[in-house]
Design an enzyme around this catalytic site. Structure first.
Site, PDB file in Angstrom:
ATOM      1  CG  ASP A 233      45.629  34.626  40.895  1.00 53.54           C
ATOM      2  OD1 ASP A 233      46.209  33.550  41.090  1.00 53.54           O
ATOM      3  OD2 ASP A 233      44.941  34.864  39.877  1.00 53.54           O
ATOM      4  CB  ILE A 234      48.628  37.513  37.156  1.00 58.56           C
ATOM      5  CG1 ILE A 234      49.942  37.928  37.830  1.00 58.56           C
ATOM      6  CG2 ILE A 234      48.461  38.237  35.822  1.00 58.56           C
ATOM      7  CD1 ILE A 234      51.186  37.565  37.048  1.00 58.56           C
ATOM      8  CD  GLU A 276      48.174  31.868  37.688  1.00 55.45           C
ATOM      9  OE1 GLU A 276      46.974  31.598  37.537  1.00 55.45           O
ATOM     10  OE2 GLU A 276      49.097  31.038  37.502  1.00 55.45           O
TER      11      GLU A 276
END
Length: 371
Positions: A233-234, A276
């Site tokens: 996950d960004i 994301e």
């Protein structure tokens, strides 16, 4: 007089008998070749993985035409601007031909097998002829499906069964029929490939990932080898969209996806899970230690990468969760549950400060449930 007449009759009978045998042998060969084509068609139709299909086409054509090698150009699945040499063993250089150039246009026009010398005469002074020449072709075969050329088969050195290594008209007909079957199969596989790829990041889609993960778990159970799932996950992704706009967010997603792809093996599968979030299947044998090394390598590569958007240097980091299928420590049969485990580890990474890699421990998770 009677003896002479008998001799002439015998000779005519022998000639007729020989002709009959020759025709029988010819018909038997044609029947055998048709049966071979049916088997080839079945093989192509059953193979929907584009890379495996191309490899199958190459080996079948080599066996049928008695060549020591073969290569295939196929249209780029996303841009459709180039034919890429997909089967080349030389991974250090990319060999391409434009879809619209004199070479490819002539091949699409003739729609039949052709030698390099014949192609040189048709496409005089072409700057692209050297691309094919470097592959040492003995025959170049356009892969045509419904007037659309989606590939080029290059047959290389022939095995010399006798002094003559040229192709007979019958052999050219045979390879053209195989090429037609191959072209249809490539079109079908390409359509499936396109439908399973995220158009922005060029990673696989979530549903494709789960399908492959299910198969990988079944295989891991049979072989008793470990496999692992990574979930990414960004960190603070919303800031990029809010500060610089959604184009910047797309730029970050594409850059992160590229780094993930560059740090995987060909046998591994990466997907855009949603928004994301990304997932990676590390195929067997990949146990805990190896999976953690890969995850840390990707995390460090993204953190150190200089993302420059419209002159702005962006500091991008990711949080990662890792889970490993293991017959003794973590026997998980459900693909959904397997990904949930990695997601739980990802949650730990985020809760403990982000930009970290955490591993899912099934024993600890069970203890938490008991409490």
């Amino acid at each position: 007089m009677t003896a002479k007449k008998t001799t002439k009759t015998d000779k005519k009978s022998q000639i007729a008998s020989k002709d009959s045998k020759d025709k029988t042998i010819e018909f038997e060969k044609r029947i055998y070749d048709l049966e071979q084509l049916l088997d080839i068609a079945k093989s192509f139709c059953q193979n929907l993985e584009i890379n495996n299909l191309l490899e199958s086409i190459v080996y079948i054509c080599m066996a049928q035409m008695h060549t020591l090698g073969a290569e295939i150009f196929v249209r780029d699945l996303l841009t459709n601007d180039f034919f890429y040499l997909e089967t080349s063993k030389d991974t250090n250089r990319e060999i391409t031909l434009p879809v619209n150039c004199d070479i490819t246009n002539k091949l699409a026009e003739v729609q039949m097998p052709i030698t390099l010398d014949e192609l040189k005469k048709l496409a005089k002074n072409s700057k692209y002829i050297s691309v094919l020449e470097s592959l040492s072709p003995t025959l170049i075969v356009p892969l045509v499906s419904d007037t659309h050329m989606n590939g080029i088969l290059v047959l290389q050195e022939r095995i010399a069964l006798d002094e003559d290594t040229s192709y007979t008209n019958y052999e050219k007909q045979q390879i053209m029929m195989i090429a037609s079957l191959a072209s249809v199969a490539i079109s079908n596989a390409a359509l499936l490939e396109k439908s399973s790829i995220d158009s922005m990041t060029h990673l696989k889609l979530k549903y494709y990932f789960f399908n492959k993960l299910s198969s990988a778990i079944d295989k891991a159970i049979l072989t008793k080898e470990p496999i692992s799932v990574l979930m990414f996950d960004i960190d603070h992704f919303k800031i990029f969209n809010d500060t610089y706009g959604h184009d910047c967010g797309d730029f970050v997603l594409i850059g992160v996806a590229d780094i993930i792809k560059n740090n995987m093996r060909d046998s591994d599968i990466a997907s855009r899970y949603g928004g994301e979030e990304f997932t990676v299947l590390l195929n067997m044998p990949t146990g805990r230690d190896s999976a953690m090394l890969v995850a840390e390598r990707i995390r460090a590569a993204i953190e150190s990468h200089d993302f420059i958007y419209n002159g702005n240097h962006l500091h991008v980091t990711i949080s990662i969760g890792v889970s490993t299928f293991d017959l003794e420590r973590n026997f998980v049969e459900s693909p959904v549950e397997f990904v949930k485990q990695a997601d739980k580890a990802l949650y730990i990474s985020k809760e403990s400060g982000r930009n970290k890699v955490s591993f899912y421990e099934p024993v600890e998770d069970l203890e938490d449930i008991d409490e």
